[in-house]
Design a protein around this motif. Sequence first.
Motif, PDB file in Angstrom:
ATOM      1  N   GLN B   2       0.832  -1.193   0.000  1.00 21.30           N
ATOM      2  CA  GLN B   2       0.000   0.000   0.000  1.00 21.30           C
ATOM      3  C   GLN B   2       0.872   1.250   0.000  1.00 21.30           C
ATOM      4  O   GLN B   2       1.970   1.243   0.538  1.00 21.30           O
ATOM      5  N   SER B   3       0.350   2.314  -0.610  1.00 18.99           N
ATOM      6  CA  SER B   3       1.037   3.597  -0.570  1.00 18.99           C
ATOM      7  C   SER B   3       0.008   4.696  -0.759  1.00 18.99           C
ATOM      8  O   SER B   3      -1.120   4.448  -1.202  1.00 18.99           O
ATOM      9  N   VAL B   4       0.391   5.902  -0.413  1.00 20.30           N
ATOM     10  CA  VAL B   4      -0.524   7.033  -0.533  1.00 20.30           C
ATOM     11  C   VAL B   4       0.258   8.262  -0.949  1.00 20.30           C
ATOM     12  O   VAL B   4       1.370   8.488  -0.461  1.00 20.30           O
ATOM     13  N   THR B   5      -0.330   9.043  -1.849  1.00 19.93           N
ATOM     14  CA  THR B   5       0.291  10.265  -2.356  1.00 19.93           C
ATOM     15  C   THR B   5      -0.648  11.439  -2.146  1.00 19.93           C
ATOM     16  O   THR B   5      -1.772  11.434  -2.627  1.00 19.93           O
ATOM     17  N   GLN B   6      -0.170  12.420  -1.423  1.00 15.49           N
ATOM     18  CA  GLN B   6      -0.911  13.669  -1.300  1.00 15.49           C
ATOM     19  C   GLN B   6      -0.343  14.628  -2.337  1.00 15.49           C
ATOM     20  O   GLN B   6       0.859  14.905  -2.340  1.00 15.49           O
ATOM     21  N   SER B  27      -3.273   0.241  -3.453  1.00 16.00           N
ATOM     22  CA  SER B  27      -3.501  -0.842  -2.499  1.00 16.00           C
ATOM     23  C   SER B  27      -3.786  -2.130  -3.244  1.00 16.00           C
ATOM     24  O   SER B  27      -4.486  -2.128  -4.259  1.00 16.00           O
ATOM     25  N   SER B  28      -3.259  -3.213  -2.735  1.00 14.15           N
ATOM     26  CA  SER B  28      -3.482  -4.517  -3.368  1.00 14.15           C
ATOM     27  C   SER B  28      -4.865  -5.069  -3.074  1.00 14.15           C
ATOM     28  O   SER B  28      -5.387  -5.883  -3.814  1.00 14.15           O
ATOM     29  N   TYR B  29      -5.436  -4.640  -1.979  1.00 15.29           N
ATOM     30  CA  TYR B  29      -6.732  -5.151  -1.558  1.00 15.29           C
ATOM     31  C   TYR B  29      -7.680  -3.994  -1.335  1.00 15.29           C
ATOM     32  O   TYR B  29      -7.319  -2.842  -1.508  1.00 15.29           O
ATOM     33  N   SER B  30      -8.890  -4.294  -0.937  1.00 20.61           N
ATOM     34  CA  SER B  30      -9.825  -3.221  -0.605  1.00 20.61           C
ATOM     35  C   SER B  30      -9.305  -2.486   0.625  1.00 20.61           C
ATOM     36  O   SER B  30      -9.217  -3.056   1.702  1.00 20.61           O
ATOM     37  N   PRO B  31      -8.976  -1.244   0.451  1.00 17.71           N
ATOM     38  CA  PRO B  31      -8.345  -0.531   1.567  1.00 17.71           C
ATOM     39  C   PRO B  31      -9.354   0.122   2.504  1.00 17.71           C
ATOM     40  O   PRO B  31     -10.504   0.332   2.165  1.00 17.71           O
ATOM     41  N   SER B  32      -8.868   0.439   3.678  1.00 17.60           N
ATOM     42  CA  SER B  32      -9.524   1.431   4.523  1.00 17.60           C
ATOM     43  C   SER B  32      -8.735   2.725   4.353  1.00 17.60           C
ATOM     44  O   SER B  32      -7.506   2.699   4.252  1.00 17.60           O
ATOM     45  N   LEU B  33      -9.441   3.828   4.317  1.00 17.13           N
ATOM     46  CA  LEU B  33      -8.801   5.121   4.075  1.00 17.13           C
ATOM     47  C   LEU B  33      -9.238   6.113   5.135  1.00 17.13           C
ATOM     48  O   LEU B  33     -10.395   6.084   5.595  1.00 17.13           O
ATOM     49  N   PHE B  34      -8.324   6.991   5.489  1.00 14.97           N
ATOM     50  CA  PHE B  34      -8.568   7.920   6.586  1.00 14.97           C
ATOM     51  C   PHE B  34      -7.972   9.282   6.257  1.00 14.97           C
ATOM     52  O   PHE B  34      -7.010   9.395   5.491  1.00 14.97           O
ATOM     53  N   TRP B  35      -8.540  10.290   6.897  1.00 18.55           N
ATOM     54  CA  TRP B  35      -7.908  11.602   6.955  1.00 18.55           C
ATOM     55  C   TRP B  35      -7.737  11.968   8.434  1.00 18.55           C
ATOM     56  O   TRP B  35      -8.681  11.859   9.226  1.00 18.55           O
ATOM     57  N   TYR B  36      -6.498  12.397   8.735  1.00 21.34           N
ATOM     58  CA  TYR B  36      -6.185  12.896  10.071  1.00 21.34           C
ATOM     59  C   TYR B  36      -5.795  14.366   9.947  1.00 21.34           C
ATOM     60  O   TYR B  36      -5.237  14.801   8.942  1.00 21.34           O
TER      61      TYR B  36
END
Lengths: 115, 114
Positions: B2-6, B27-36
């Motif tokens: 998994q990785s994330v790009t802002q 993400s390789s699978y169904s992800p959970s996603l969040f904002w903090y």
Amino acid sequence: DVKVTQSSRYLVKRTGEKVFLECVQDMDHENMFWYRQDPGLGLRLIYFSYDVKMKEKGDIPEGYSVSREKKERFSLILESASTNQTSMYLCASNPSRTGVTGELFFGEGSRLTVL
Amino acid sequence: AQSVTQLDSHVSVSEGTPVLLRCNYSSSYSPSLFWYVQHPNKGLQLLLKYTSAATLVKGINGFEAEFKKSETSFHLTKPSAHMSDAAEYFCVVSEIDSWGKLQFGAGTQVVVTP
């Protein structure tokens, strides 16, 4: 209110010193985490623990160790501090052992400067 | 993995105007996603999370985010910025069975001008 308390908000240490960062949570959470936060890099996981006396390496464990003797307390140890460990350190906890709830509860951080 | 790009490291908005913070994930699978959100000299606080229910997620303080699987995006919006929204915002991805291990984006610093 949930509470994660980091004992020191600001520390200044010298190269080669041993540094202890303490974190206590009062929510009876199984999981506890130590992150390092640097500008432009977000948060990177150093170590986490899913139970007393259990620990797992995160993404950047080199130069760090941890201790979890009691469920509520998770300590980060820098055996011999170096200037490249100057950073903000964030402790967090999470109530789930299986699956993912995703919500981490964070302390306010410990800003460490190594001279 | 998994990785994330802002997509924006800094965003400047005027008070009362809309806010858009962009986030793309892998993400390789169904992800959970969040904002903090992190206010100055504070720890991080959860704004909202997506965990495979409704694709439009409402959070605290008037923020919302839309999960778009086809675009692998999870952008954060607010219709009208307030001075108290000045903070750093982190998009985060987690995969099932990762035991709460989260992958954080690099963060977006939001400045709100009067």
